[in-house]
Design an enzyme around this catalytic site. Structure first.
Site, PDB file in Angstrom:
ATOM      1  N   SER A  31      -6.293  37.885 -37.964  1.00 34.42           N
ATOM      2  CA  SER A  31      -6.125  36.504 -37.481  1.00 34.42           C
ATOM      3  C   SER A  31      -5.137  36.431 -36.330  1.00 34.42           C
ATOM      4  CB  SER A  31      -5.675  35.597 -38.630  1.00 34.42           C
ATOM      5  OG  SER A  31      -4.507  36.121 -39.243  1.00 34.42           O
ATOM      6  N   HIS A  55     -23.259  -7.077 -32.674  1.00 34.85           N
ATOM      7  CA  HIS A  55     -24.582  -6.465 -32.437  1.00 34.85           C
ATOM      8  C   HIS A  55     -24.814  -6.230 -30.948  1.00 34.85           C
ATOM      9  CE1 HIS A  55     -25.433  -7.890 -36.571  1.00 34.85           C
ATOM     10  NE2 HIS A  55     -24.823  -8.990 -36.157  1.00 34.85           N
ATOM     11  N   SER A  60     -21.405  13.221  -8.828  1.00 35.71           N
ATOM     12  CA  SER A  60     -22.590  13.974  -9.225  1.00 35.71           C
ATOM     13  C   SER A  60     -22.827  15.097  -8.223  1.00 35.71           C
ATOM     14  CB  SER A  60     -23.797  13.039  -9.254  1.00 35.71           C
ATOM     15  OG  SER A  60     -24.993  13.771  -9.119  1.00 35.71           O
ATOM     16  N   LYS A  98     -23.176   8.545  -7.077  1.00 30.81           N
ATOM     17  CA  LYS A  98     -22.717   8.384  -8.457  1.00 30.81           C
ATOM     18  C   LYS A  98     -21.202   8.418  -8.617  1.00 30.81           C
ATOM     19  CE  LYS A  98     -24.823   7.996 -11.617  1.00 30.81           C
ATOM     20  NZ  LYS A  98     -25.434   8.982 -12.518  1.00 30.81           N
ATOM     21  N   GLU A 138     -16.995   9.658 -21.800  1.00 28.45           N
ATOM     22  CA  GLU A 138     -18.065  10.351 -22.525  1.00 28.45           C
ATOM     23  C   GLU A 138     -17.522  11.529 -23.336  1.00 28.45           C
ATOM     24  OE1 GLU A 138     -21.879   9.633 -19.631  1.00 28.45           O
ATOM     25  OE2 GLU A 138     -20.275  10.935 -18.953  1.00 28.45           O
TER      26      GLU A 138
HETATM   27  N1  ARG Z   1      -3.422  35.848 -42.016  1.00 29.96           N
HETATM   28  C1  ARG Z   1      -3.552  35.546 -43.409  1.00 29.96           C
HETATM   29  C2  ARG Z   1      -3.689  34.031 -43.623  1.00 29.96           C
HETATM   30  O1  ARG Z   1      -3.538  33.326 -42.674  1.00 29.96           O
HETATM   31  C3  ARG Z   1      -2.382  36.090 -44.094  1.00 29.96           C
HETATM   32  C4  ARG Z   1      -2.454  36.110 -45.578  1.00 29.96           C
HETATM   33  C5  ARG Z   1      -3.031  37.336 -46.063  1.00 29.96           C
HETATM   34  N2  ARG Z   1      -2.696  37.425 -47.436  1.00 29.96           N
HETATM   35  C6  ARG Z   1      -3.318  38.249 -48.261  1.00 29.96           C
HETATM   36  N3  ARG Z   1      -2.979  38.197 -49.513  1.00 29.96           N
HETATM   37  N4  ARG Z   1      -4.281  39.014 -47.842  1.00 29.96           N
HETATM   38  O2  ARG Z   1      -4.031  33.530 -44.663  1.00 29.96           O
END
Ligand code: ARG
Length: 462
Positions: A22, A155, A276, A282, A289
């Protein structure tokens, strides 16, 4: 090397890491993670688990990692699964052996939940300020609009004249509720999960109340299982944002309609409109939007995340990592939208002549005519019937309504004054209504409310 390599006989598959890492998106939790980790090491020292000087070394290594991250010179390694492991690895490099003590008594589960709350409470306060800003703009434009009026619609059919200020403030009050929701989300999420460990606390004599206090939380968690698995605060934030998105979308839709040649109520400032690529004439309301379009995405983040949560057994499950991308994107998009809609509303030119001409159509005083009869003793349903048939007759026979009113036995010349431009509005005096006196009171109340909300927000600024 991962934090858990000794448990395994094989290194992690590259594809597994690509799927589960992550780091690409949770880097924005860096400052919050470091703040929480520094509080954690001081907590370890107070509990006698690390020595004071070890805590100092750890805290210094943490701040230095934070500086490197902030300066963009932090070197990430292939084994860094997320920002939390990257920081722990770096602390180890900087502080030497004592680095191995940083993660004592905590899990990434309580660590991530803590960092996310620290991050989000700042973001919610920042977002609430943007909502206030837009409300201030609406109040300013409402004040400047004076006695200008336009048709009010139901409406999307012309119904009754309303003051432009009244129309603008209607959007302002919706945003006032949005503000209120952000603050109450902030207040409800004010519990610190640090000390919950992986799921069940610790055998070490940690004092979660103290770390909660150090980190400026109102209190610690009540239940460690709940602490590591609760993402209500993310879901609530996504709802708050989705509803702000819906409100901005409705403003956007009106700007699109009102700036069309058919309505002609608004002219967009050139800096806030687009041209445009093909049609030279335009001038397009793209900002309006996109405000409308992005709300779909914000609603999607809410429903998507609720679906992520719904099947999860206690306590932490890796599914919870899916909280971050929708949250971050929702925060980014709604912030951009609030600022853009603010710019749009601030600079739009109101064509007051077009608005008033549309609102001066005689049929818009139909209910006032009926109420004129009510005051003279005619039951409302009967009065409604009389006026309804006069309107029909005027359309079918192509006759001005004024002519029919003047010659009608129940009305006569006296009632004609009701048809004069602006009269209908001035005669409406009920509190909260669209007439000038009520709107002046409302604007005063709205402005006072803004002041109270600004004070409420300053209590949450860090
Ligand atoms: N990057 C993970 C999260 O955001 C970290 C937690 C991972 N924990 C684990 N027990 N694998 O949730």
């Amino acid at each position: 090397m991962t934090l858990w390599s000794t448990r395994m006989n094989a290194p992690p598959a590259e594809e597994m890491m690509a799927f589960s890492a992550s780091l690409a998106f949770d880097r924005r939790l860096a400052a919050a993670d470091i703040e929480a980790s520094i509080a954690h090491v001081h907590g370890l020292a107070r509990a006698g688990i690390v020595e004071e000087k070890e805590a100092t070394l750890l805290a210094e290594a943490l701040s230095r990692s934070g500086d490197e991250l902030a300066a963009g010179v932090f070197q990430f390694e292939p084994g860094d699964e997320d920002i939390h492991t990257a920081i722990e690895r770096r602390v180890h490099e900087l502080a030497g052996d004592v680095g191995a003590k940083l993660h004592t008594g905590r899990s990434r589960n309580d660590q991530v939940a803590t960092a996310l709350r620290i991050y989000l409470r700042r973001e919610l306060a920042r977002l609430a300020e943007l909502v206030l800003e837009l409300q201030r703009t609406l109040a300013r434009r409402a004040g400047d609009a004076g006695q200008t009026y336009l048709p009010g619609y139901t409406h999307l059919q012309r119904a009754q004249p309303v003051l432009l200020a009244h129309h603008l403030l209607a959007h302002g009050w919706a945003l006032a509720r949005d503000f209120d929701r952000l603050i109450s989300t902030l207040e409800r999420m004010d519990a610190c999960p640090l000390g919950a460990g992986a799921l069940g606390g610790s055998t070490l004599p940690l004092r979660p109340d103290e770390t909660a206090e150090t980190l400026g939380f109102a209190h610690r968690f009540e239940n460690s299982l709940d602490a590591v698995s609760d993402r209500d605060f993310v879901a609530e934030t996504l709802f708050d944002i989705a509803l702000i998105g819906v409100h901005l979308s409705r403003v956007g839709e009106e700007v699109v309609i009102f700036s069309s040649e058919e309505f002609g109520f608004l002219r967009l400032d050139d800096a806030w409109a687009t041209g445009s690529s093909m049609l030279p004439q335009k001038k397009n309301p793209d900002v309006a939007e996109l405000a409308r379009g992005k709300s779909g995405r914000l609603i999607g983040h809410l429903t998507g995340f609720l679906a992520t949560l719904k099947g999860l057994p206690l306590a932490y499950n890796r599914d919870l990592q899916e909280d971050k991308e929708p949250l971050f994107d929702a925060l980014d998009q709604v912030s951009l939208a609030l600022v853009a809609v603010d710019g749009l509303i601030s600079t739009t030119l109101f064509d007051t002549e077009r608005m008033e001409a549309a609102a001066d159509a005689p049929a818009l005083v139909a209910v006032d005519l009926a109420e004129w009869l009510v005051v003279r003793g005619v039951p409302f349903r009967e009065a409604h019937g009389i006026v309804g048939s006069l309107v029909r007759e005027s359309i079918e026979r192509h006759l001005p309504l004024a002519e029919l009113i003047e010659s009608h036995p129940s009305f006569g010349e006296d009632a004609l004054s009701l048809l004069e431009p602006g009269t209908a509005l001035r005669r409406r005096r009920t509190p909260g209504g669209a007439g000038p006196e009520a709107v002046a009171v409302q604007l005063g109340r709205f402005t006072a409310h803004l002041g109270e909300d600004a004070a409420r927000l300053s209590a949450h600024r860090r």
